[in-house]
Design a protein around this motif. Structure first.
Motif, PDB file in Angstrom:
ATOM      1  N   SER A   6      -7.643   1.298  -6.856  1.00 47.03           N
ATOM      2  CA  SER A   6      -6.350   1.606  -6.237  1.00 47.03           C
ATOM      3  C   SER A   6      -5.249   0.838  -6.960  1.00 47.03           C
ATOM      4  O   SER A   6      -5.502  -0.073  -7.739  1.00 47.03           O
ATOM      5  CB  SER A   6      -6.376   1.234  -4.766  1.00 47.03           C
ATOM      6  OG  SER A   6      -6.457  -0.158  -4.649  1.00 47.03           O
ATOM      7  N   ALA A  31      -3.269   4.892  -0.948  1.00 51.40           N
ATOM      8  CA  ALA A  31      -4.677   5.205  -0.685  1.00 51.40           C
ATOM      9  C   ALA A  31      -4.857   6.699  -0.449  1.00 51.40           C
ATOM     10  O   ALA A  31      -5.771   7.324  -0.978  1.00 51.40           O
ATOM     11  CB  ALA A  31      -5.169   4.404   0.512  1.00 51.40           C
ATOM     12  N   GLU A  32      -3.915   7.285   0.337  1.00 52.66           N
ATOM     13  CA  GLU A  32      -4.062   8.705   0.643  1.00 52.66           C
ATOM     14  C   GLU A  32      -3.756   9.564  -0.566  1.00 52.66           C
ATOM     15  O   GLU A  32      -4.432  10.557  -0.827  1.00 52.66           O
ATOM     16  CB  GLU A  32      -3.137   9.089   1.794  1.00 52.66           C
ATOM     17  CG  GLU A  32      -3.657   8.649   3.140  1.00 52.66           C
ATOM     18  CD  GLU A  32      -2.743   9.126   4.244  1.00 52.66           C
ATOM     19  OE1 GLU A  32      -2.395  10.311   4.226  1.00 52.66           O
ATOM     20  OE2 GLU A  32      -2.372   8.294   5.083  1.00 52.66           O
ATOM     21  N   LYS A  79       0.824  -1.198   0.000  1.00 56.96           N
ATOM     22  CA  LYS A  79       0.000   0.000   0.000  1.00 56.96           C
ATOM     23  C   LYS A  79       0.860   1.250   0.000  1.00 56.96           C
ATOM     24  O   LYS A  79       0.387   2.344   0.247  1.00 56.96           O
ATOM     25  CB  LYS A  79      -0.908   0.002   1.231  1.00 56.96           C
ATOM     26  CG  LYS A  79      -1.880  -1.157   1.194  1.00 56.96           C
ATOM     27  CD  LYS A  79      -2.776  -1.164   2.404  1.00 56.96           C
ATOM     28  CE  LYS A  79      -3.985  -2.040   2.184  1.00 56.96           C
ATOM     29  NZ  LYS A  79      -3.659  -3.379   1.707  1.00 56.96           N
ATOM     30  N   GLY A 139      -6.531   9.122  -3.091  1.00 54.98           N
ATOM     31  CA  GLY A 139      -7.850   9.487  -2.579  1.00 54.98           C
ATOM     32  C   GLY A 139      -8.154  10.976  -2.649  1.00 54.98           C
ATOM     33  O   GLY A 139      -9.310  11.367  -2.644  1.00 54.98           O
TER      34      GLY A 139
END
Lengths: 230, 111, 537
Positions: free
Chosen positions: C512, B102-103, B21, B106
């Motif tokens: 993602s 993700a950040e 991630k 996002g």
């Protein structure tokens, strides 16, 4: 969790298929290329090192773009990393007092040896394992050590980038000479039936140029990174 | 070394890509895949008692020189991709203050 | 003469480096000179070898063609060559500015051109890999060129995902090398035709690796996630280039590798048709719900790639050339739309179509040109998109035909939605638009119309196929198109415009990075199942 388990199952499946492939390959194995290089490599290119024979003669076109990729990446990294190319810099990011004295002393001893070894690998690329790309990387590492010894060094990136581009021009020029002498693109400019020793002239020139270019390219890349670390 | 072992290295790289991630970890996963492929290519052509591909050094049976020449190209390509990706991730960090996928992904466009 | 392909590759690259070395803004004119030289060389080359492409093969250094790297050309590669020269001209004119310092940009742009020409003409698999990777690096630099936060994140997403795909491609090359003893595309084609090597597990596995790598590069379902990100944040000129031609590089590889395995007994057409149809429908679904003008266009690229795949996956030569024709047409109208949208975004300073109003009153000429592009992409009679879609439709079965119609309906809906920017009162007093930017848009619009009306001689001249039975216009076609627009309008009015929960959900749905890679592995495993495991059972 389910996702990870499924992932492992997928990878296991791929591995199982690859196991079948390796079983298969031992029967399929086609050694046409190997036989050709062993029989003709030295006579046609003048290089004892068959790997050098391939990347400086048979597949020279690939090597251009290998050098070209480095060129593009250098230009890209410099563009991305800052706005002004003229800025003089490359200060070492580590604190001088945190670098052990022992390390600095040994760096001073190792530096000339690495430089000489790098040049040896470049120049003897057609005789022994090595060549422009490998030797260039060694020379670049030696220059990196220089930053440990004298971390107030200033590097003018702009100058290096200009030289790097000019060297790329030279590589293309030397390789294209064969168009005049032999009527073929990108090969040795010596005639095909000349002696192994005279063919080596071309190999040494090209190895030196490529080594130079690779060293300059890698030097620029880590200078750009050092600057980011400030 | 067995080609199967090197293929496991490739698969580890893909596992890393599919699970990590963090941008830096993804960059290294790509590097791992690449190392695995380089080892695999050299291994598949290797055999017991194969000599180095230099004329005059080993008299009879040499290993195939072509994979070695191609892999030099792959190594150079790989190192430039890694360098470019790391520089981009530094810049991503400067803009978003994080290197978590993700950040970073996002955020709305235009930060 | 035979070495012209080498000059085509090196003229832009050397020009790029000279521009980079001399730091005068005036040096930008050299880019135009180089582009002119490339055009003249390409035309000359085409006229010499038009009758017999088998003479175009040569090997660097004059070595045995199984050892050295060779270049060769055929009708497909030549047409790609001309298409890319044309699009590069347009982008160069659009972004040309001799007053500002654009040498970095021109360096990457022209280098990419040379590399792309190499990718088109090479006959060696490893050389192809080097060119693909070089394109990937150059494109990610061009995407990051704006140096904003979202361009950096798009660039790294693009770079890593595509590198993973290209590495799969490399793994395939390795297996092919060990089974065939060389990596020359022509030679492997002959060896596949003359032996049963292609039925072994190894070669099947290599085929799967090559194809899954290509699937990432050409943005097929489910691996298209990088495309909207990268194409929507780049500069408008770069977006036009990427959507117009660079993403077609992936499809070009698909064509090459498919032709290489043409003699192999693989049942590819069903699988790739299904992939193409899914890509088209999913792409158009995302496009309908977007509000960002460049996102809409980027998702349309995905859906149009699906339509091209529907054509290219076919074994029937007419449907195949329909896919090819749609590829060329898409390059024309998508570049037009991206360049036009770039002008609008520059003037209005926003990408959200909600806040752009009154374009027709403010910029009537641009609006007409944009409408030409919209009519082309939605398949209106008389325009080029219609012709290639009819050629593809001609070879489809009934069920497949309806799939294509669904995609067309979605396309019509989303462009009806986009056309709302034209209406409304004039909000800007005097738009500042450089005249130079209009020129490529207008030229592309003319090209769209020409391809729509003169498709028969053009297809005959370039691809050697007879399209005489496809008429550009008739009453029935106009009626069908009107019906399509009506249905699209209803769909827009009662579903999309109401902004229901599912619509919002689709609009904000993003995949993602790790999931994208997960899907890559999933796609890869499905391909193994279809092409390796299933035939063994």
């Amino acid at each position: 969790m389910v996702k990870q388990a499924l992932l492992l199952v997928l990878l296991g499946g791929i591995f199982a298929v690859f196991y079948l492939v390796t079983e298969d390959l031992s029967e399929l194995y086609n050694n046409f290329g190997k036989t050709y290089f062993q029989l003709n490599g030295l006579l046609e290119t003048g290089s004892r090192n068959l790997v050098t024979a391939i990347y400086l003669d048979y597949r020279l076109f690939d090597s251009f773009f290998e050098a070209g990729i480095l060129l593009v990446a250098v230009a890209g990294i410099i563009w991305i990393s800052k706005h002004d190319l003229n800025e003089k810099n490359a200060q070492f990011m580590l604190d001088r007092y945190k670098t052990p004295d022992l390390f600095i002393t040994f760096s001073r001893i190792v530096y000339p040896m690495m430089l000489v070894f790098g040049f040896y690998v470049i120049i003897n690329g057609h005789l022994s394992p090595g060549g422009g790309f490998q030797g260039g990387a060694i020379v670049a590492t030696a220059i990196l050590i220089l930053y440990y010894i004298d971390h107030d060094r200033e590097t003018n990136i702009k100058q290096i980038v200009t030289i790097e581009k000019l060297v790329f021009f030279l590589i293309v020029l030397v390789a294209s000479l064969s168009l005049l002498t032999r009527g073929e693109f990108f090969t040795n400019f010596m005639p095909l039936d000349s002696s192994v020793a005279s063919k080596a002239i071309y190999l040494v020139i090209l190895n030196i140029l490529i080594g130079f270019k690779v060293a300059l390219g890698l030097w620029t890349i880590f200078t750009a990174f050092l600057r980011e670390g400030r | 070394m067995n080609p199967l072992l090197t293929f496991i290295v490739v698969l580890i790289g893909f596992y890393g890509l599919a699970t990590s991630k963090n941008i830096i970890k993804s960059v290294f996963s790509v590097t791992i895949i690449e190392s695995g492929i380089i080892l695999l290519f050299l291994n598949l052509g290797n055999f017991e008692g194969g000599g180095i591909p230099i004329v005059g050094e080993s008299l009879t049976n040499i290993v195939d020189p072509l994979p070695q020449a191609l892999m030099i190209t792959t190594i150079v390509i790989g190192s430039t991709v890694t360098a470019l990706a790391l520089m981009l991730s530094i810049k991503v960090f400067h803009h978003y203050g994080t290197v978590e996928w993700a950040e970073v992904l996002g955020r709305k466009d235009g930060e | 003469m035979i070495f012209v392909p080498v000059y085509l590759v090196f003229v832009p690259i050397l020009a790029a480096m000279i521009i980079f070395l001399f730091q005068k803004p005036k040096m930008a004119y050299l880019a135009l000179v180089a582009q002119g030289v490339v055009t003249v060389l390409a035309v000359w080359y085409f006229l010499t070898f038009r009758d017999d492409y088998s003479q175009t093969f040569f090997t660097f250094g004059g070595w045995n063609n199984l050892i050295g790297i060779g270049f060769r050309n055929d009708a497909i590669s030549i047409s790609f060559l001309f298409l890319s020269i044309f699009i590069w001209w347009m982008v160069l004119i659009y972004t040309f500015n001799a007053k500002k310092d654009t040498r970095n940009f021109l360096f990457f742009l022209l280098f990419l051109e040379g590399v792309f020409f190499g990718l088109i003409q090479t006959n060696d698999l490893f050389n192809m890999f080097v060119f693909i990777e070089l394109t990937t690096i150059l494109v990610s630099i061009l995407v990051a060129y704006e140096k904003a936060g979202d361009s950096f994140r798009a660039a790294i997403y693009y770079l890593l995902l595509n590198t993973a795909g290209v590495l799969a491609f490399l793994l395939g090359i390795i297996l092919l090398y060990y089974s065939f003893g060389n990596i020359n595309i022509n030679q492997i084609t002959t060896m596949i035709a003359s032996s049963d090597l292609s039925e072994t597990t190894t070669v099947r596995f290599a085929y799967v690796l090559l194809m899954s790598g290509i699937a990432v590069k050409s943005a097929m379902f489910p691996l298209f996630t990088w495309l909207p990100r990268a194409h929507a944040v780049a500069k408008s000129g770069v977006s036009a280039l990427l959507s117009g031609i660079v993403v077609k590089g992936g499809l070009y590889l698909f064509i090459r590798i498919s032709l290489m395995f043409a003699a192999a007994p693989y049942d590819t057409s069903m699988f790739f048709f299904a992939i193409g149809a899914t890509t088209a429908i999913v792409g158009v679904m995302f496009a309908m719900t977007q509000k960002d003008i460049k996102q809409i266009l980027a998702y349309h690229t995905v859906s149009q790639i699906g339509i091209m795949m529907m054509g290219l996956s076919s074994t029937d030569s007419l449907t195949f050339s329909g896919g090819l024709l749609h590829l060329y047409n898409h390059a024309l109208f998508k570049s037009l739309l991206f360049l036009g949208a770039g002008i609008i975004v520059n003037v209005y300073k926003t990408k959200n179509i909600k806040y752009i109003r009154g374009v027709f009153r403010a910029m009537p000429l641009l609006s007409i040109l944009m409408i030409v592009g919209m009519l082309s992409i939605s398949g209106s009679p008389l325009f080029n998109g219609f012709i290639s879609k009819s050629v593809i439709k001609y070879g489809l079965t009934d069920a497949q035909y309806w799939l294509l119609q669904i995609v067309n309906l979605g396309t019509a809906t989303s462009f009806l939605k986009m056309s709302q920017i034209f209406f409304g009162p004039r909000t800007l007093s005097y738009p500042l638009v450089r005249k130079r930017e209009y020129l490529p848009v207008a030229l592309l619009a003319v090209a769209c119309l020409t391809m729509g009306v003169l498709h028969v001689p053009i297809a005959d001249f370039v691809l050697d196929v007879d399209l005489a039975k496809f008429k550009p216009i008739s009453l029935q076609y106009v009626f069908e198109y009107g019906l399509m627009l009506g249905a699209g309008f209803l769909l827009y009015k009662y579903v999309i415009d109401k902004d229901y929960k599912p619509v919002q959900w689709i609009r904000n749905f993003r995949i993602s990075f790790e999931t994208a890679n997960y899907m890559f592995l999933l796609y890869f495993t499905v391909m193994i199942g279809v092409f390796v495991v299933y035939p063994m059972l």
